[in-house]
Scaffold this active site. Structure first.
Site, mmCIF file in Angstrom:
data_model
loop_
_atom_site.group_PDB
_atom_site.id
_atom_site.type_symbol
_atom_site.label_atom_id
_atom_site.label_comp_id
_atom_site.label_asym_id
_atom_site.label_seq_id
_atom_site.Cartn_x
_atom_site.Cartn_y
_atom_site.Cartn_z
ATOM 1 C CE LYS A 56 -4.138 -1.416 0.206
ATOM 2 N NZ LYS A 56 -5.224 -0.950 -0.943
ATOM 3 C CB SER A 310 -0.771 -8.348 -1.001
ATOM 4 O OG SER A 310 -1.909 -9.029 -0.313
#
Length: 409
Positions: A56, A310
């Site tokens: 992110k 992720s």
């Protein structure tokens, strides 16, 4: 024909320049265990080792670095279950911007603590990302702070796409990339970068089945919200795909798969045990898909395969519960109830027999007041540690061969 995609390779390359002095490429690890399991060469892209613990930061910093001085002076506001929150908070600290982040009740304590630790003001509302987004947009309207969306912005998608550039450089002969997917920012960014440079590479998204908005959305041709979500993979529990990622994903991505909760738990366990990597449930979805396929993966995909991990921001207490679930799913925990004659020495005999079967007894409970028990019987509830499903089956059969009634718990 002109390129009408919202995010292009040029956008991703520009984002990479922005991030050059802030982030370094995350590691790429060959997974021998997954390679053996699938019959394909499998690599793990370790975004769990990125700054702030997930991919992110790529998108958040790219977006916020492009704010004008006037916009920066008004501060930023974001909504997130944790990973985007940390990315925004860290980016804000690096850029000298005040940040307010709306996070749902029930968000992991380490994610809350880390977001506050980076200097952001955290406000908890609702129980879903969508509720937090609504509050963040209200905050934007009332205060003038700039909303930094978790996935639905061109700069966000372009920043996430820098992960795709790294994949192509680290595994030049990659043929398949599996991407954990929530709102679609990471998937769209990777697809925009990879398909422009290597259109032969298959890019596939993987969602948690209990929060899978993408399959229905792709079938309908536009984002469709799901009516309810219930998954441990909070990082990809997004009720509606983003409009910006949707166009890219619909145009470029080769498929969308879903995985169940038990599969995610088993994947988290696999990554801890075999890869020595701590990965949150959302970050393990791509790995879970490969594990579900097993040797069938070689029929579905060409290798080398890259599975993107992720994120790695997980509450240790949740990790403990997930590991227990993963061990159970993998057949390493066996929970059962055994009915035995109520006479001296019978419990000792059962435990001796289990020792002969190379079981490790974790818990034992002795019950006499159980509905359905005969007066001459007792019930023994046990949690056993075994080496897998085959071993568990042998243990159960050995108990039955001795004449005991065995029921799973």
């Amino acid at each position: 024909m002109p390129n009408t995609l919202a995010v292009t390779l040029d956008d991703v390359l520009a984002a990479r320049e922005v991030l050059a002095d802030v982030l370094t490429p995350t590691p790429m690890e060959l997974s021998r265990a997954l390679s053996d399991r699938t019959g394909l060469e499998v690599h793990l892209k370790c975004e769990n080792l990125q700054r702030a613990g997930s991919f992110k930061m790529r998108g958040a910093y790219t977006r916020m670095s492009r704010l004008t001085e006037e916009e920066r002076s008004r501060g930023v506001v974001a909504a997130s279950a944790g990973n985007h929150a940390q990315g925004v908070a860290l980016a804000a600290r690096l850029l000298g911007i005040e940040a307010t982040v709306y996070m749902p009740h029930g968000a992991a304590m380490p994610k809350l603590a880390a977001t506050r630790g980076y200097g952001a003001t955290v406000i908890q509302v609702g129980t879903t990302i969508d509720e937090c987004i609504s509050e963040a947009l209200r905050h934007e309207a009332e205060t003038g702070a700039v909303f930094v969306p978790p996935f639905d912005h061109k700069d966000i998608v372009a920043g996430q796409g820098t992960c795709g550039l790294e994949i192509l450089e680290q595994v030049p002969d990659v043929r398949t990339i599996l991407v954990c997917t929530g709102g679609g920012g990471l998937l769209a960014g990777i697809a925009a970068a990879v398909k422009a440079l290597r259109p032969d590479v298959k890019v596939v998204g993987v969602q948690a089945a209990e929060a899978a908005a993408w399959p229905a959305s792709l079938a309908a041709g536009h984002p469709v919200p799901v009516s309810s979500m219930s998954t441990m993979a909070d990082g990809i529990a997004v009720g509606r795909p983003g409009d910006v990622p949707f166009g890219v994903v619909a145009e470029l991505v080769d498929g969308m798969e879903t995985v169940g909760e038990d599969s995610i738990a088993r994947a988290v366990l696999q990554l801890v045990e075999r890869a020595k990597l701590v990965v949150e449930p959302a970050g393990a979805a791509a790995t879970a898909h490969l594990m579900d396929l097993g040797q069938e993966a070689a029929e579905r995909y060409e290798g080398p395969v890259v599975a993107v991990l992720s994120g790695g921001n997980i509450d240790p207490l949740l990790l403990l519960r997930i590991l227990r679930t993963g061990l159970t799913v993998a057949g390493r925990y066996l929970q059962l109830r055994v009915r035995v004659p109520d006479r001296p020495g019978e419990l000792a005999a059962v435990l001796t027999m289990l020792a002969e079967q190379s079981c490790n007894v974790l818990e034992v409970q002795h019950h006499r007041r159980v509905q359905g028990l005969k007066v001459s019987e007792v019930s023994i509830s046990m949690t056993l540690e075994t080496s897998g499903h085959d071993h568990s089956a042998r243990v159960v059969q050995a108990l039955r061969d001795r004449g005991y009634t065995v029921d799973p718990l």
